[in-house]
Write an enzyme that holds these catalytic residues in place. Structure first.
Site, mmCIF file in Angstrom:
data_model
loop_
_atom_site.group_PDB
_atom_site.id
_atom_site.type_symbol
_atom_site.label_atom_id
_atom_site.label_comp_id
_atom_site.label_asym_id
_atom_site.label_seq_id
_atom_site.Cartn_x
_atom_site.Cartn_y
_atom_site.Cartn_z
ATOM 1 N N GLY A 92 -7.004 40.421 18.061
ATOM 2 C CA GLY A 92 -8.073 41.087 17.334
ATOM 3 C C GLY A 92 -9.360 40.311 17.500
ATOM 4 O O GLY A 92 -9.593 39.665 18.532
ATOM 5 N N ARG A 93 -10.209 40.350 16.481
ATOM 6 C CA ARG A 93 -11.504 39.666 16.555
ATOM 7 C C ARG A 93 -11.337 38.174 16.840
ATOM 8 O O ARG A 93 -12.015 37.614 17.703
ATOM 9 C CB ARG A 93 -12.267 39.840 15.243
ATOM 10 C CG ARG A 93 -12.749 41.247 14.931
ATOM 11 C CD ARG A 93 -13.602 41.217 13.667
ATOM 12 N NE ARG A 93 -14.034 42.533 13.243
ATOM 13 C CZ ARG A 93 -13.405 43.283 12.338
ATOM 14 N NH1 ARG A 93 -12.292 42.823 11.781
ATOM 15 N NH2 ARG A 93 -13.866 44.467 11.986
ATOM 16 N N ILE A 94 -10.432 37.518 16.097
ATOM 17 C CA ILE A 94 -10.290 36.069 16.232
ATOM 18 C C ILE A 94 -9.641 35.711 17.562
ATOM 19 O O ILE A 94 -10.079 34.785 18.252
ATOM 20 C CB ILE A 94 -9.497 35.490 15.047
ATOM 21 C CG1 ILE A 94 -10.279 35.693 13.747
ATOM 22 C CG2 ILE A 94 -9.218 34.005 15.265
ATOM 23 C CD1 ILE A 94 -9.510 35.338 12.489
ATOM 24 N N ARG A 144 -0.489 45.092 20.561
ATOM 25 C CA ARG A 144 0.287 46.330 20.645
ATOM 26 C C ARG A 144 -0.256 47.287 21.690
ATOM 27 O O ARG A 144 0.496 47.943 22.405
ATOM 28 C CB ARG A 144 0.322 47.016 19.274
ATOM 29 C CG ARG A 144 1.284 46.370 18.301
ATOM 30 C CD ARG A 144 1.252 47.040 16.950
ATOM 31 N NE ARG A 144 -0.035 46.872 16.279
ATOM 32 C CZ ARG A 144 -0.335 47.392 15.097
ATOM 33 N NH1 ARG A 144 0.552 48.132 14.463
ATOM 34 N NH2 ARG A 144 -1.514 47.178 14.548
ATOM 35 N N ARG A 190 -1.273 32.720 9.434
ATOM 36 C CA ARG A 190 -0.518 32.630 8.190
ATOM 37 C C ARG A 190 0.745 31.813 8.470
ATOM 38 O O ARG A 190 1.420 32.011 9.480
ATOM 39 C CB ARG A 190 -0.148 34.018 7.650
ATOM 40 C CG ARG A 190 -1.316 34.803 7.078
ATOM 41 C CD ARG A 190 -1.825 34.184 5.792
ATOM 42 N NE ARG A 190 -2.895 34.947 5.170
ATOM 43 C CZ ARG A 190 -4.195 34.710 5.353
ATOM 44 N NH1 ARG A 190 -4.579 33.732 6.164
ATOM 45 N NH2 ARG A 190 -5.107 35.443 4.729
ATOM 46 N N GLU A 234 2.300 26.765 1.144
ATOM 47 C CA GLU A 234 1.101 26.029 0.755
ATOM 48 C C GLU A 234 0.680 26.363 -0.685
ATOM 49 O O GLU A 234 0.888 27.494 -1.154
ATOM 50 C CB GLU A 234 -0.042 26.316 1.734
ATOM 51 C CG GLU A 234 -0.484 27.758 1.853
ATOM 52 C CD GLU A 234 -1.600 27.917 2.884
ATOM 53 O OE1 GLU A 234 -2.747 28.147 2.461
ATOM 54 O OE2 GLU A 234 -1.319 27.798 4.092
ATOM 55 N N HIS A 251 -5.810 24.346 5.414
ATOM 56 C CA HIS A 251 -6.219 25.760 5.401
ATOM 57 C C HIS A 251 -7.746 25.871 5.327
ATOM 58 O O HIS A 251 -8.305 26.463 4.403
ATOM 59 C CB HIS A 251 -5.572 26.498 4.233
ATOM 60 C CG HIS A 251 -5.549 27.997 4.419
ATOM 61 N ND1 HIS A 251 -4.598 28.811 3.860
ATOM 62 C CD2 HIS A 251 -6.382 28.831 5.107
ATOM 63 C CE1 HIS A 251 -4.822 30.073 4.185
ATOM 64 N NE2 HIS A 251 -5.910 30.110 4.947
ATOM 65 N N GLY A 253 -9.742 27.026 8.013
ATOM 66 C CA GLY A 253 -10.272 27.838 9.103
ATOM 67 C C GLY A 253 -11.530 28.594 8.740
ATOM 68 O O GLY A 253 -12.416 28.789 9.580
#
Length: 329
Positions: free
Chosen positions: A160-162, A182, A244, A273, A291, A293
């Protein structure tokens, strides 16, 4: 939907001062001044008489909580892009709209991913700890040896975007890039990005020197990287996760790291976490981050602005631009 002149909102975590100040100007806002993650009971208490609940990723907005929310709550305006912590079906059943803030953390997360891609093979965290320890004896030709990044193959799972932003950065470092999603991208897009499609995740894992995970968490991706898939990684390979924690089977990963089945890992997210498995803390071949990011002033400000925009447009009786569920009028 009727127009709400000054909606009442409850915010579950402390946001940047400028964001909270703007919310206080526009809404009747109730904030979490101690910034301690709220229990279900506290969320319900703070939701009484509210029109909008503004949670974050640290809140578990499950069906039991949604079903217990007061009838006044008609919008869950999530601060953040991920919504796996919200039971969307339960929200839809109760007629509660859900919005999020997509796109604002793309560059931040991609930058951090690249930092881990560099840090783990080059042993940057180990080197920093060595200098701080006072035990460094100076340069010598055989100490702190890592692996060159250029010329290696990066496998991006989830494009996706990331994932795309990571690929653009990786290309500049001389990495060959495989990607899996996909639906395959058009050939001209692959050519522009310098990427190669691999429709089989197992083949991508087996071919890659570095694997970077960028999937949303859902029933299909929970423990998607399991013991079997980790077993087909190269012994010299590294895995990076800024998505995740639950997407990777943490026990299987730890076993592979402890026994030299793979070379290392870079993790910004964890299954339980903020609790971190004690075994991970003992491993030198893992870089562990808290965490972070999305932890930039710019990203968190932009997320706040999107949250505010979603609430304002909803309160004006219109469909917010970042509605997660369809079918609400």
């Amino acid at each position: 939907m009727r127009r709400i002149e000054r909606p009442k909102i409850s915010v579950t975590r402390k946001l940047l001062p400028a964001v909270e100040e703007r919310m206080a100007q526009l809404f009747e806002a109730q904030f979490n001044s101690d910034d301690i993650a709220m229990t279900h009971d506290r969320i319900l208490q703070c939701s009484k008489g509210m029109d909008v609940l503004v949670p974050t990723v640290t809140d578990t907005i499950d069906a039991s909580l949604i079903n217990a929310l007061p009838n006044s709550v008609k919008l869950i305006a999530n601060f953040g892009a991920g919504v796996n912590h919200i039971d969307l079906a339960a929200a839809k059943k109760r007629g509660i709209m859900v919005t999020n803030t997509p796109g604002v953390f793309t560059d931040d997360t991609a930058d951090l991913t690249m930092a881990l891609i560099l840090s783990v093979p080059r042993r940057l965290a180990e080197g920093e700890k060595l200098v701080r320890s006072g035990d460094w004896q100076g340069w010598n030709p055989s100490s702190m040896l890592g692996h060159r990044i250029s010329g290696k193959t990066l496998g991006v799972i989830g494009f996706g975007r990331i994932g795309e932003a990571v690929a653009k950065r990786a290309q500049a470092l001389g990495l060959s890039i495989l990607y899996n999603k996909r639906k395959r991208l058009p050939a001209f897009t692959e050519e522009i990005l310098g990427i190669q499609y691999e429709g089989d995740i197992d083949r991508l894992i087996a071919r890659s020197d570095i694997i970077s995970v960028h999937c949303p968490l859902n029933e299909h991706t929970d423990k998607m990287i399991d013991a079997k898939r980790i077993s087909i990684m190269k012994k010299s390979a590294y895995i990076i996760n800024t998505s995740r924690g639950e997407i990777i089977d943490e026990d299987a990963l730890i076993d592979a790291l402890e026994n030299g089945k793979i070379a290392g890992a870079g993790l910004d997210v964890y299954t339980y976490e903020p609790a971190i498995d004690a075994r991970l803390l003992k491993l030198a071949n893992v870089v562990l981050l808290p965490h972070m990011g999305s932890a930039t002033f710019e990203g968190r400000t932009a997320s706040g602005e999107k949250t505010i925009a979603n609430i304002r447009i909803w309160a004006d009786g219109h469909r917010p631009p970042d509605q997660v569920l369809e079918g609400f009028s």
